[in-house]
Design a protein around this motif. Structure first.
Motif, PDB file in Angstrom:
ATOM      1  N   PHE A 223     -64.792 -65.041 -17.410  1.00 10.76           N
ATOM      2  CA  PHE A 223     -64.593 -66.424 -17.850  1.00 10.76           C
ATOM      3  C   PHE A 223     -65.004 -66.610 -19.305  1.00 10.76           C
ATOM      4  N   LEU A 224     -66.180 -66.092 -19.666  1.00 11.39           N
ATOM      5  CA  LEU A 224     -66.695 -66.331 -21.014  1.00 11.39           C
ATOM      6  C   LEU A 224     -65.895 -65.602 -22.083  1.00 11.39           C
ATOM      7  N   ILE A 225     -65.346 -64.435 -21.751  1.00 12.44           N
ATOM      8  CA  ILE A 225     -64.517 -63.718 -22.725  1.00 12.44           C
ATOM      9  C   ILE A 225     -63.347 -64.599 -23.171  1.00 12.44           C
ATOM     10  N   ALA A 226     -62.786 -65.349 -22.222  1.00 12.43           N
ATOM     11  CA  ALA A 226     -61.673 -66.245 -22.561  1.00 12.43           C
ATOM     12  C   ALA A 226     -62.173 -67.563 -23.148  1.00 12.43           C
ATOM     13  N   PHE A 227     -63.212 -68.133 -22.534  1.00 10.99           N
ATOM     14  CA  PHE A 227     -63.655 -69.474 -22.903  1.00 10.99           C
ATOM     15  C   PHE A 227     -64.292 -69.526 -24.286  1.00 10.99           C
ATOM     16  N   LEU A 228     -64.955 -68.449 -24.690  1.00 13.89           N
ATOM     17  CA  LEU A 228     -65.618 -68.435 -25.997  1.00 13.89           C
ATOM     18  C   LEU A 228     -64.704 -67.913 -27.100  1.00 13.89           C
ATOM     19  N   ASN A 229     -63.420 -68.117 -26.922  1.00 17.76           N
ATOM     20  CA  ASN A 229     -62.447 -67.702 -27.931  1.00 17.76           C
ATOM     21  C   ASN A 229     -61.535 -68.883 -28.277  1.00 17.76           C
TER      22      ASN A 229
ATOM     23  N   ARG B  65     -61.991 -59.912  -9.730  1.00 17.57           N
ATOM     24  CA  ARG B  65     -62.828 -61.093  -9.980  1.00 17.57           C
ATOM     25  C   ARG B  65     -62.911 -61.382 -11.480  1.00 17.57           C
ATOM     26  N   THR B  66     -63.063 -60.331 -12.252  1.00 18.23           N
ATOM     27  CA  THR B  66     -63.076 -60.494 -13.706  1.00 18.23           C
ATOM     28  C   THR B  66     -61.761 -61.090 -14.188  1.00 18.23           C
ATOM     29  N   ALA B  67     -60.659 -60.562 -13.651  1.00 21.89           N
ATOM     30  CA  ALA B  67     -59.321 -61.021 -14.047  1.00 21.89           C
ATOM     31  C   ALA B  67     -59.106 -62.486 -13.699  1.00 21.89           C
ATOM     32  N   LEU B  68     -59.479 -62.870 -12.477  1.00 24.91           N
ATOM     33  CA  LEU B  68     -59.244 -64.248 -12.036  1.00 24.91           C
ATOM     34  C   LEU B  68     -60.135 -65.233 -12.792  1.00 24.91           C
ATOM     35  N   ALA B  69     -61.378 -64.823 -13.081  1.00 27.56           N
ATOM     36  CA  ALA B  69     -62.262 -65.692 -13.865  1.00 27.56           C
ATOM     37  C   ALA B  69     -61.743 -65.827 -15.290  1.00 27.56           C
ATOM     38  N   HIS B  70     -61.195 -64.741 -15.828  1.00 28.35           N
ATOM     39  CA  HIS B  70     -60.581 -64.791 -17.151  1.00 28.35           C
ATOM     40  C   HIS B  70     -59.419 -65.776 -17.154  1.00 28.35           C
TER      41      HIS B  70
END
Length: 200
Positions: free
Chosen positions: A115-121, A42-47
């Motif tokens: 999601f946020l790890i990717a989106f906030l970068n 789930r973490t991977a797919l949201a990322h």
């Protein structure tokens, strides 16, 4: 449509980008350790979804906007650094504690964090600007643009899902949980260091 040679080159660079260790890997590890393979996936797919937002937006010209309005990029970078520091603090506090299965089963926290790890970068957008500029031109059709963005999304989600499934294998997960406190502290340190690097 991209030629096979162009697509393989694009896929190779996207794979190298996904495989580079960093905060994303730390989050997948964290949620796999505290939850299960499902939480890690789930973490991977949201990322991958967060990566997809930037990939699609970059194809549409977002990276140009970030270059033109530096304050927007600065704001996103600050939010990303603060989010990483918050995650580092939470992870450090959880070091040595029992695995928290409840949130992982619900899927909200793994999906949010991924999601946020990717989106906030915002550097993701700049990475895609540099990468996609080699494959996209003004006359490229919509199908080819979608192909370029989708390649980044599928490779990112596929790689981190594979990582989660590998980490969740019995012997591997058992070893990680035996050293859970050390793993969590190392993860917290990595997140804090990356927060500083992102801001600097």
């Amino acid at each position: 449509m991209l030629t096979i040679e162009e697509w393989l080159l694009l896929a190779g660079v996207c794979a190298l980008g996904a495989m580079t260790p960093g905060a994303s890997l730390a989050m997948v590890l964290h949620h796999t350790l505290h939850g299960s393979a499902r939480a890690g996936v789930r973490t991977a797919l949201a990322h991958a979804l967060g990566i997809g937002v930037y990939a699609a937006a970059t194809v549409a010209g977002l990276a140009v906007v970030l270059h033109r309005f530096p304050s927007l990029e600065t704001g996103i970078r600050l939010a990303g650094s603060l989010f990483l520091l918050w995650l580092a603090w939470k992870t450090w506090r959880q070091a040595g504690a029992a695995a928290d299965h409840g949130p992982a089963r619900k899927g909200a926290r793994p999906a949010r964090d991924g999601f946020l790890i990717a989106f906030l970068n915002p550097k993701v957008a700049l990475f895609f600007l540099a990468l996609f500029s080699q494959f996209i031109d003004a006359g490229m059709g919509t199908v080819a643009r979608v192909q370029v963005a989708a390649t980044a999304v599928v490779i990112d989600g596929g790689w981190y899902s594979l990582v989660a499934l590998t980490l969740a294998r019995g012997p591997v997960l058992a070893a990680l949980r035996r050293h859970q406190g050390r793993v969590e502290r190392a993860t917290a340190i990595v997140l804090a260091v990356i927060a500083v690097i992102v801001w600097v």
